[in-house]
Motif scaffolding. Structure first.
Motif, PDB file in Angstrom:
ATOM      1  N   TYR A 203       0.826  -1.208   0.000  1.00  0.00           N
ATOM      2  CA  TYR A 203       0.000   0.000   0.000  1.00  0.00           C
ATOM      3  C   TYR A 203       0.861   1.259   0.000  1.00  0.00           C
ATOM      4  O   TYR A 203       0.524   2.265  -0.633  1.00  0.00           O
ATOM      5  CB  TYR A 203      -0.934   0.004   1.219  1.00  0.00           C
ATOM      6  CG  TYR A 203      -2.118  -0.915   1.064  1.00  0.00           C
ATOM      7  CD1 TYR A 203      -3.015  -0.777   0.009  1.00  0.00           C
ATOM      8  CD2 TYR A 203      -2.348  -1.947   1.976  1.00  0.00           C
ATOM      9  CE1 TYR A 203      -4.101  -1.625  -0.126  1.00  0.00           C
ATOM     10  CE2 TYR A 203      -3.428  -2.800   1.847  1.00  0.00           C
ATOM     11  CZ  TYR A 203      -4.297  -2.638   0.793  1.00  0.00           C
ATOM     12  OH  TYR A 203      -5.366  -3.481   0.657  1.00  0.00           O
ATOM     13  N   ILE A 204       1.990   1.223   0.711  1.00  0.00           N
ATOM     14  CA  ILE A 204       2.894   2.373   0.713  1.00  0.00           C
ATOM     15  C   ILE A 204       3.540   2.537  -0.655  1.00  0.00           C
ATOM     16  O   ILE A 204       3.675   3.657  -1.173  1.00  0.00           O
ATOM     17  CB  ILE A 204       3.968   2.208   1.805  1.00  0.00           C
ATOM     18  CG1 ILE A 204       3.315   2.296   3.190  1.00  0.00           C
ATOM     19  CG2 ILE A 204       5.056   3.271   1.665  1.00  0.00           C
ATOM     20  CD1 ILE A 204       4.273   2.015   4.331  1.00  0.00           C
ATOM     21  N   ALA A 205       3.946   1.421  -1.268  1.00  0.00           N
ATOM     22  CA  ALA A 205       4.569   1.491  -2.592  1.00  0.00           C
ATOM     23  C   ALA A 205       3.618   2.046  -3.642  1.00  0.00           C
ATOM     24  O   ALA A 205       4.038   2.670  -4.623  1.00  0.00           O
ATOM     25  CB  ALA A 205       5.049   0.100  -3.011  1.00  0.00           C
ATOM     26  N   LEU A 206       2.311   1.826  -3.428  1.00  0.00           N
ATOM     27  CA  LEU A 206       1.310   2.312  -4.369  1.00  0.00           C
ATOM     28  C   LEU A 206       0.800   3.704  -4.017  1.00  0.00           C
ATOM     29  O   LEU A 206      -0.196   4.165  -4.579  1.00  0.00           O
ATOM     30  CB  LEU A 206       0.120   1.345  -4.407  1.00  0.00           C
ATOM     31  CG  LEU A 206       0.397  -0.058  -4.961  1.00  0.00           C
ATOM     32  CD1 LEU A 206      -0.813  -0.950  -4.763  1.00  0.00           C
ATOM     33  CD2 LEU A 206       0.777   0.009  -6.431  1.00  0.00           C
ATOM     34  N   SER A 207       1.492   4.393  -3.085  1.00  0.00           N
ATOM     35  CA  SER A 207       0.996   5.677  -2.592  1.00  0.00           C
ATOM     36  C   SER A 207       0.890   6.733  -3.687  1.00  0.00           C
ATOM     37  O   SER A 207       0.057   7.635  -3.608  1.00  0.00           O
ATOM     38  CB  SER A 207       1.898   6.190  -1.468  1.00  0.00           C
ATOM     39  OG  SER A 207       3.224   6.389  -1.941  1.00  0.00           O
ATOM     40  N   THR A 208       1.722   6.633  -4.712  1.00  0.00           N
ATOM     41  CA  THR A 208       1.675   7.632  -5.779  1.00  0.00           C
ATOM     42  C   THR A 208       0.394   7.529  -6.602  1.00  0.00           C
ATOM     43  O   THR A 208       0.019   8.477  -7.295  1.00  0.00           O
ATOM     44  CB  THR A 208       2.884   7.473  -6.718  1.00  0.00           C
ATOM     45  OG1 THR A 208       2.911   6.125  -7.224  1.00  0.00           O
ATOM     46  CG2 THR A 208       4.182   7.748  -5.965  1.00  0.00           C
ATOM     47  N   GLN A 209      -0.282   6.380  -6.520  1.00  0.00           N
ATOM     48  CA  GLN A 209      -1.515   6.194  -7.277  1.00  0.00           C
ATOM     49  C   GLN A 209      -2.759   6.559  -6.490  1.00  0.00           C
ATOM     50  O   GLN A 209      -3.867   6.528  -7.009  1.00  0.00           O
ATOM     51  CB  GLN A 209      -1.617   4.735  -7.733  1.00  0.00           C
ATOM     52  CG  GLN A 209      -0.459   4.277  -8.605  1.00  0.00           C
ATOM     53  CD  GLN A 209      -0.575   2.816  -9.003  1.00  0.00           C
ATOM     54  OE1 GLN A 209      -1.635   2.220  -8.909  1.00  0.00           O
ATOM     55  NE2 GLN A 209       0.522   2.245  -9.468  1.00  0.00           N
ATOM     56  N   SER A 210      -2.580   6.893  -5.207  1.00  0.00           N
ATOM     57  CA  SER A 210      -3.730   7.217  -4.374  1.00  0.00           C
ATOM     58  C   SER A 210      -4.272   8.602  -4.708  1.00  0.00           C
ATOM     59  O   SER A 210      -3.508   9.541  -4.919  1.00  0.00           O
ATOM     60  CB  SER A 210      -3.325   7.171  -2.897  1.00  0.00           C
ATOM     61  OG  SER A 210      -4.354   7.712  -2.090  1.00  0.00           O
TER      62      SER A 210
END
Length: 271
Positions: A203-210
C-alpha cells in the motif's frame, strides 16, 4: 463521543479480539472506518470514494503492531505451535502482496460486498460443516508442502484484499486439523504478520496512485492519524485480554468466535 475516542475504544476491542480470537483487527476496524469515512466525507470527495480502500489499508497497517504483540503474549503462554505455523508464513506473505495489489484496483463498493460475502460463506462453513464448533476427536495428518503453499497463497491474497488478517481462514483451517481453539487462535497471530507487513509495504509502494493528498495525513490509502489512535487503544486491549489466554472452554470459545463473525457481518451489510 468524539471520533478519536471512538477509534481508541475500537482499538481496545481490536486488541481483545486479536489475543483471544486471532482477529487481526480487520473485523472491527474495517466496518468502523468504512462507516466513519462514508458519513463524514462527502460522496464526491476522494476519501468518500475510496472509503473501503482506506479502511482496508489502515487496518492492515494497524495489524502489524497487533500481530507482533499478540504473538509475543501467546509465545510467553506457550500456545503457539511453530511447527504448523512456519510452512505457511512465506506463501501467506506472497499472497498478501497480490491481494494488496488487487485491492487497489477494485471499486470501494465492490470491496465492501466482497467482504460481506466472504464473511457469510465463512459463517455457514463453520456452522454447518463438522469440525469447527466441536473439536475433532482425532488429530489430522500434517499436510504436505504443496497443500501448505496453495493454502498460504489463498489465505494471504484474501486477507490483504479484505484487510482481515487471515484469521477467518487460518482458525477454521487449524481447527479442522484437530487443534483446540486456544492454540488455533494463537497461531492466527503470527500468520497475520506476513499479511500485515507485505500488505502495508504494498500500500505504501502504491501511494503515488492514491487520490488522497499527503497533506490529509494519508500515506497512500493509510490514514496515519486513525492508525496511531487504533494502535494505542489496541495496546490496552491486548494487555487486558492476555489474562484470559487458555481460560475459555473450547466449545464456548468456538461459539463466541462464530458469534463475533455474525455481528461483524450485520454491521457491514447495514451500513
Amino acid at each position: 463521543m468524539s471520533l478519536y475516542l471512538l477509534l481508541a475504544v475500537c482499538g481496545c476491542v481490536t486488541g481483545v479480539t486479536t489475543v483471544l480470537f486471532g482477529f487481526g483487527g480487520g473485523f472491527v476496524v474495517v466496518p468502523l472506518l468504512f462507516r466513519i469515512l462514508s458519513t463524514s466525507s462527502g460522496p464526491g470527495s476522494a476519501a468518500g470514494q475510496s472509503a473501503m480502500q482506506i479502511a482496508v489499508a489502515t487496518s492492515t497497517c494497524v495489524m502489524v503492531f497487533g500481530a507482533l504483540l499478540a504473538t509475543w503474549r501467546h509465545q510467553r503462554a506457550g500456545t503457539v505451535d511453530w511447527v504448523s505455523v512456519r510452512p505457511l508464513l512465506g506463501p501467506i506473505g506472497a499472497g498478501a502482496i497480490l491481494g494488496a495489489l488487487a485491492a487497489s484496483l477494485v471499486q470501494s463498493e465492490w470491496l465492501r460486498w466482497a467482504f460481506a460475502a466472504y464473511l457469510m460463506l465463512t459463517i455457514l462453513d463453520c456452522w454447518l460443516r463438522p469440525g469447527f464448533l466441536a473439536q475433532p476427536t482425532t488429530k489430522q495428518h500434517r499436510p504436505g508442502a504443496l497443500v501448505n503453499t496453495l493454502s498460504g497463497l489463498v489465505i494471504g491474497w484474501v486477507a490483504a484484499l479484505l484487510g482481515v488478517g487471515g484469521s477467518v481462514m487460518t482458525v477454521p483451517l487449524m481447527r479442522r486439523r484437530g487443534i483446540e481453539m486456544t492454540r488455533a487462535t494463537a497461531m492466527a497471530n503470527p500468520l497475520s504478520l506476513p499479511v500485515a507487513l507485505a500488505g502495508t509495504a504494498t500500500y505504501i509502494a502504491l501511494s503515488t496512485q492514491s487520490p488522497l493528498a499527503p497533506g490529509e495525513c494519508h500515506l497512500g490509502y493509510i490514514d496515519i492519524r486513525a492508525a496511531a489512535v487504533l494502535v494505542v487503544g489496541s495496546w490496552f486491549g491486548i494487555r487486558a485480554a492476555s489474562l484470559w489466554i487458555g481460560r475459555i472452554p473450547d466449545r464456548v470459545h468456538a461459539k463466541v468466535y462464530l458469534g463475533l463473525l455474525i455481528a461483524v457481518l450485520l454491521a457491514m451489510v447495514t451500513t
